[in-house]
Design a protein around this motif. Structure first.
Motif: not given
Lengths: 294, 314
Positions: A84-97, A189-204
């Protein structure tokens, strides 16, 4: 704000959250996230059942990163808890994105401006987006619960109180993730920028604890010079990440559940709540500074 | 309905709007004109609270957005030149969403009526992504009218529409005004403004350079007035007598017509009629040559730029 403005705000929040949820449910993304979460959960459960079949006994690994928060010896988790915890993680990553695109997409497309021609202000807009993310996560959880109830019947693994606690905790985690994603979204202001920010922070957020664990595993007498500095630095970073990363809040709560500590569990819920409130207020502040125009 | 006092907006390098005093009374169709970059859209955005003024005051329906944000916004309908729609929604869903947002009563009935009014009811279940520019603009207009606002703010509503679309929008504006709505409209299609509006404001380089009833603004733009007088038994004496008048700047003869340029100080038509009769000619007809709004607009904005260049502030 005046008292009379409260119901207007609630009306705006309801209308916008409803529209957003409808849009999410008609999008394939949420179903991919659900499918992925269930695949991972199935894989873990399959291994557990296989292990029982082979050895007649199930030895469960403890869930990862638990010692970062509370320390001590942690009993093996219940069989349904880790999947459940792993499934929740995946769902939560989707929510963050999804949350990380929520504000920037509307600003990018200009639809934000049209919304603000009408009875919508920054508070109602940000809260509507937040509510929609929580509702989307509730939909994900609904599918997960159906799946786990079914799997419990099939596998005879019990659904304990820990499982229910994990569900409750995961809703708060979704709050943390949504608030974090929206904070990132309000920055761009741009979707692209926010996706990049999401990826950078998730990796960190994922890599810092891993690097820290790796460095901490090196025996003390071998740690010299640059390695010592690196260890010290990652140690500081890791402490920071445990408070900044939304993932850390689930880990903290999950560890409390595994320890059976009600006090720690309640504390983790409170921490998650405070984290969510701070980031949501921050998002509204940044949103106001950036404005609604493209 | 709308009142601004010393409204200014400065960006980092430019002053978009400077000390703008604007009053739009209830029931008017008020045109807000100006060349590109004059500050019209910035002003509209400030009226809607989407841009914060650097200084000055805005009152809409006697209230300020700072204190009555939601109640004011629920009474305004806005159409902008940019068609920012949710492309994943159908026309029906889109209007239904805004109907919910504004708490429109009898929502479905009204959506049906508006879709029929803009002639898109038969396409209500199609996604907006597949709509043409004109169709999207009509949906934006339906969205702006759905909650029966008291004030309509239209920023270039006829941009990119074909002649039929332009006429439909014009008719809608007139109908809504007849039903008591106040309309503030910004447009580059000056012939349309002339047909629909009763008061205009011309903005140039962020400053209000002309304001008033349409005819007065047009008159003000003209330095002189040209009168075309049709005369029977037109003789040289008539022409000489008219030329001798101090307010007459020039007289030309075209067959039996006199084309007379007079100054703007007074209405000289009666005096001229009398003079023609005294000289034994018969006045058959007289008309003043009117300037179009477009000509007036060009004159006003050009003379304002010249003045600003002299001042060194353009």
């Amino acid at each position: 704000m005046k008292k009379q403005q409260r119901p207007y705000r609630a009306i705006a929040i309801t209308a916008m959250a409803r529209r957003e949820l409808r849009s999410t449910l008609f999008n394939v993304g949420i179903y991919i996230a659900i499918a992925l979460g269930l695949c991972v959960a199935s894989f873990l459960l399959y291994n557990y059942v296989g292990s029982i079949q082979e050895n007649g006994v199930l030895v469960l690994p403890s869930s990862f990163t638990y010692t970062r928060y509370l320390g001590g010896t942690i009993p093996s988790p219940e069989p349904m808890q880790v999947p459940l915890k792993w499934a929740v993680y995946i769902g939560a990553i989707y929510i963050t994105l999804s949350a990380s695109m929520a504000i920037s997409r509307e600003r990018d497309q200009g639809t934000l401006e049209v919304l603000f021609y009408g009875p919508v202000d920054s508070v109602s807009f940000v809260i509507a987006k937040f509510v929609e993310q929580i509702l989307a996560f509730a939909v994900i959880l609904f599918f997960y619960v159906l799946y786990f109830v079914f799997m419990s019947r099939v596998s005879n693994f019990a659904l304990s109180m820990g499982f229910v606690k994990m569900l409750l905790l995961s809703l708060l985690l979704a709050g943390c993730m949504a608030a974090f994603g929206m904070f990132l979204s309000s920055l761009s202001r741009k979707v692209k920028t926010s996706v990049i920010l999401f990826l950078v922070f998730t990796i960190i957020f994922i890599s810092v604890p891993l690097v820290h664990s790796f460095l901490m595993a090196i025996p003390q007498d071998e740690v010299k010079g640059a390695l010592s500095i690196a260890r010290q630095t990652t140690s500081y970073l890791n402490t920071l990440v445990t408070w900044v990363s939304p993932f850390a809040y689930l880990d903290r709560g999950a560890t409390a559940i595994e320890l059976g500590s009600v006090a720690e569990f309640v504390k983790s819920l409170l921490f998650s709540l405070v984290y969510t409130i701070i980031l949501t207020i921050g998002s509204i502040g940044i949103f106001n500074r950036k404005g609604v125009r493209r | 309905m709308i009142k601004t006092q010393n409204l200014s907006k400065e960006f980092e390098t430019t002053v978009a709007v400077r000390d703008l005093d604007l009053t739009v009374e209830a029931g008017q169709i008020y045109a807000f004109l100006g060349p590109n970059g004059a500050g019209k859209t910035t002003t509209i955005m400030m009226l809607l609270g989407l841009e914060k003024p650097t200084s000055g005051k805005i009152e809409i329906m006697g209230k300020s957005l700072d204190t009555d944000y939601f109640s004011i916004k629920r009474r305004i309908g806005v159409v902008s030149e940019n068609q920012y729609l949710y492309d994943d929604m159908t026309a029906w869903e889109y209007l239904n969403f805004f109907g919910r947002l504004y708490e429109v009563e009898d929502r479905e009935k009204k959506i049906k009526a508006f879709l029929e009014r803009v002639k898109l009811y038969h396409r209500r279940n199609e996604r907006l992504a597949g709509y043409s520019h004109g169709m999207k603009q009509k949906i934006s207009i339906a969205r702006a009218l759905l909650h029966d606002p008291e004030l309509l703010i239209l920023d270039e509503p006829q941009n990119g529409l074909d002649p039929y679309g332009i006429q439909e929008v014009r008719d809608i504006i007139k109908e809504e005004n007849q039903r008591g709505k106040t309309v503030l409209i910004s447009s580059h299609i000056l012939s349309e403004i002339e047909q629909t509006c009763n008061r205009v404001a011309i903005l140039n380089k962020g400053r209000l350079v002309a304001e008033g009833p349409l005819d007065i603004v047009k008159m003000k733009a003209m330095e002189d007035i040209t009168l075309i007088i049709e005369v029977e038994n037109l003789t040289d004496n008539v022409q000489k007598a008219i030329s001798a008048e101090p307010y007459v700047k020039s007289v030309k003869v075209d067959n039996n017509k006199l084309i007379i340029v007079v100054d703007r100080a007074e209405d000289y038509r009666a005096r001229l009629s009398r003079l023609i009769a005294e000289e034994g000619a018969l006045l058959v007809g007289m008309q003043s040559k009117t300037v179009s709004l477009e000509e007036a607009f060009m004159k006003i904005t050009e003379s304002n730029v010249k003045a600003l260049l002299k001042e060194g502030t353009a």
